[in-house]
Design a protein around this motif. Sequence first.
Motif, PDB file in Angstrom:
ATOM      1  N   ALA A  25       0.828  -1.207   0.000  1.00  0.00           N
ATOM      2  CA  ALA A  25       0.000   0.000   0.000  1.00  0.00           C
ATOM      3  C   ALA A  25       0.862   1.257   0.000  1.00  0.00           C
ATOM      4  N   SER A  26       1.892   1.287   0.836  1.00  0.00           N
ATOM      5  CA  SER A  26       2.747   2.479   0.893  1.00  0.00           C
ATOM      6  C   SER A  26       3.505   2.670  -0.415  1.00  0.00           C
ATOM      7  N   ALA A  27       3.990   1.574  -0.999  1.00  0.00           N
ATOM      8  CA  ALA A  27       4.708   1.668  -2.270  1.00  0.00           C
ATOM      9  C   ALA A  27       3.790   2.171  -3.380  1.00  0.00           C
ATOM     10  N   ALA A  99      11.684  -5.663  -0.692  1.00  0.00           N
ATOM     11  CA  ALA A  99      10.236  -5.829  -0.819  1.00  0.00           C
ATOM     12  C   ALA A  99       9.573  -4.533  -1.277  1.00  0.00           C
ATOM     13  N   PHE A 100       9.990  -3.412  -0.684  1.00  0.00           N
ATOM     14  CA  PHE A 100       9.392  -2.124  -1.032  1.00  0.00           C
ATOM     15  C   PHE A 100       9.658  -1.772  -2.491  1.00  0.00           C
ATOM     16  N   LEU A 101      10.903  -1.905  -2.932  1.00  0.00           N
ATOM     17  CA  LEU A 101      11.244  -1.556  -4.310  1.00  0.00           C
ATOM     18  C   LEU A 101      10.527  -2.472  -5.303  1.00  0.00           C
ATOM     19  N   HIS A 232      11.055 -22.600  -6.691  1.00  0.00           N
ATOM     20  CA  HIS A 232      10.937 -22.310  -5.266  1.00  0.00           C
ATOM     21  C   HIS A 232      12.357 -22.354  -4.691  1.00  0.00           C
ATOM     22  N   LEU A 233      12.848 -21.219  -4.211  1.00  0.00           N
ATOM     23  CA  LEU A 233      14.245 -21.130  -3.807  1.00  0.00           C
ATOM     24  C   LEU A 233      14.478 -21.433  -2.327  1.00  0.00           C
ATOM     25  N   HIS A 234      13.413 -21.433  -1.521  1.00  0.00           N
ATOM     26  CA  HIS A 234      13.489 -21.824  -0.105  1.00  0.00           C
ATOM     27  C   HIS A 234      14.487 -20.986   0.699  1.00  0.00           C
ATOM     28  N   GLN A 235      14.512 -19.693   0.427  1.00  0.00           N
ATOM     29  CA  GLN A 235      15.370 -18.798   1.201  1.00  0.00           C
ATOM     30  C   GLN A 235      14.608 -18.274   2.420  1.00  0.00           C
ATOM     31  N   PRO A 236      15.317 -17.819   3.449  1.00  0.00           N
ATOM     32  CA  PRO A 236      14.643 -17.276   4.639  1.00  0.00           C
ATOM     33  C   PRO A 236      13.802 -16.043   4.285  1.00  0.00           C
ATOM     34  N   TRP A 237      12.629 -15.925   4.915  1.00  0.00           N
ATOM     35  CA  TRP A 237      11.705 -14.816   4.649  1.00  0.00           C
ATOM     36  C   TRP A 237      12.024 -13.657   5.571  1.00  0.00           C
ATOM     37  N   SER A 238      12.038 -12.455   5.027  1.00  0.00           N
ATOM     38  CA  SER A 238      12.259 -11.277   5.860  1.00  0.00           C
ATOM     39  C   SER A 238      11.719 -10.045   5.164  1.00  0.00           C
ATOM     40  N   HIS A 239      10.939  -9.252   5.900  1.00  0.00           N
ATOM     41  CA  HIS A 239      10.485  -7.954   5.407  1.00  0.00           C
ATOM     42  C   HIS A 239      10.975  -6.831   6.297  1.00  0.00           C
TER      43      HIS A 239
END
Length: 267
Positions: A25-27, A99-101, A232-239
């Motif tokens: 939403a902000s983006a 994530a934002f970009l 599916h790359l199975h990398q750690p999720w982080s925002h």
Amino acid sequence: MSTEAAIASGPSRRTIILSSSVIAASAAMLQIQVHEYAHGITAAVQGAPATISSLMAEHQPAPGVDDTLATLAGPLVSIVLAVILYAASRPLPAGYLRAFLTWMSLAAAQGTFGYLMVGMFMPVGDTAVLFETWGFSSIGYIAAGIIGIAGMFLLSYLLSRELLRTLSDPGDVVAASVMTWLVATAVLAAVYTSAALIAGYNAEHLVPTLIGATTALVFAPLATIWWQRVPHLHQPWSHGSPVVQVVVLVLAIAVVLWHALAPVTIG
């Protein structure tokens, strides 16, 4: 916690929805404002003072001003912005900035693709003005609409590639795409309806305002169709930090409402 454990546990779906919705939403709000500034600055550079509000840029008639160029500036800047931001986000590690970009780039591109689609059905938005100016035939409107639809599916594919770096469970993917779209669009509708009421928009201006805002993320739910077609790359999720997410959202809302209360005049 090891990488394997982080992947195994992952974020809760509530966290995925809230985090993704706040960022999306902000983006979307900020790229919409950039789009309007593109119109206004292009007119001002040509010598026509322009007033920029939340979802509209208007300029005064002036000798030698090319209205078509001022109208075209919005979609062109949106596409250029989308390419630049998406490219800039690719080398970044998982986190808020990536994530934002990503969301901002895809929403910016959707702004242009969306109006190509809408132009087939109703005469609103930049592309409808341009089509009329250029004397598009019915076939031209349909061709533009097809390009818009194809672009929307491309954006959904790019979003799916981003989501499936870190998410693999179908429910998590739905949370990050469909549910994020619903929640973020509700936020956009509320903010831009408020802005329209503050600015005193009439029905003629309110309709394109809400269309532009509520279709900014319409590509997102389509990301689910690529679930089995994207690695599916199975990398750690982080925002990143929730505090940062909320602060940026509040700032984005403030930008929109401020431009409704006190439109900016340049030139």
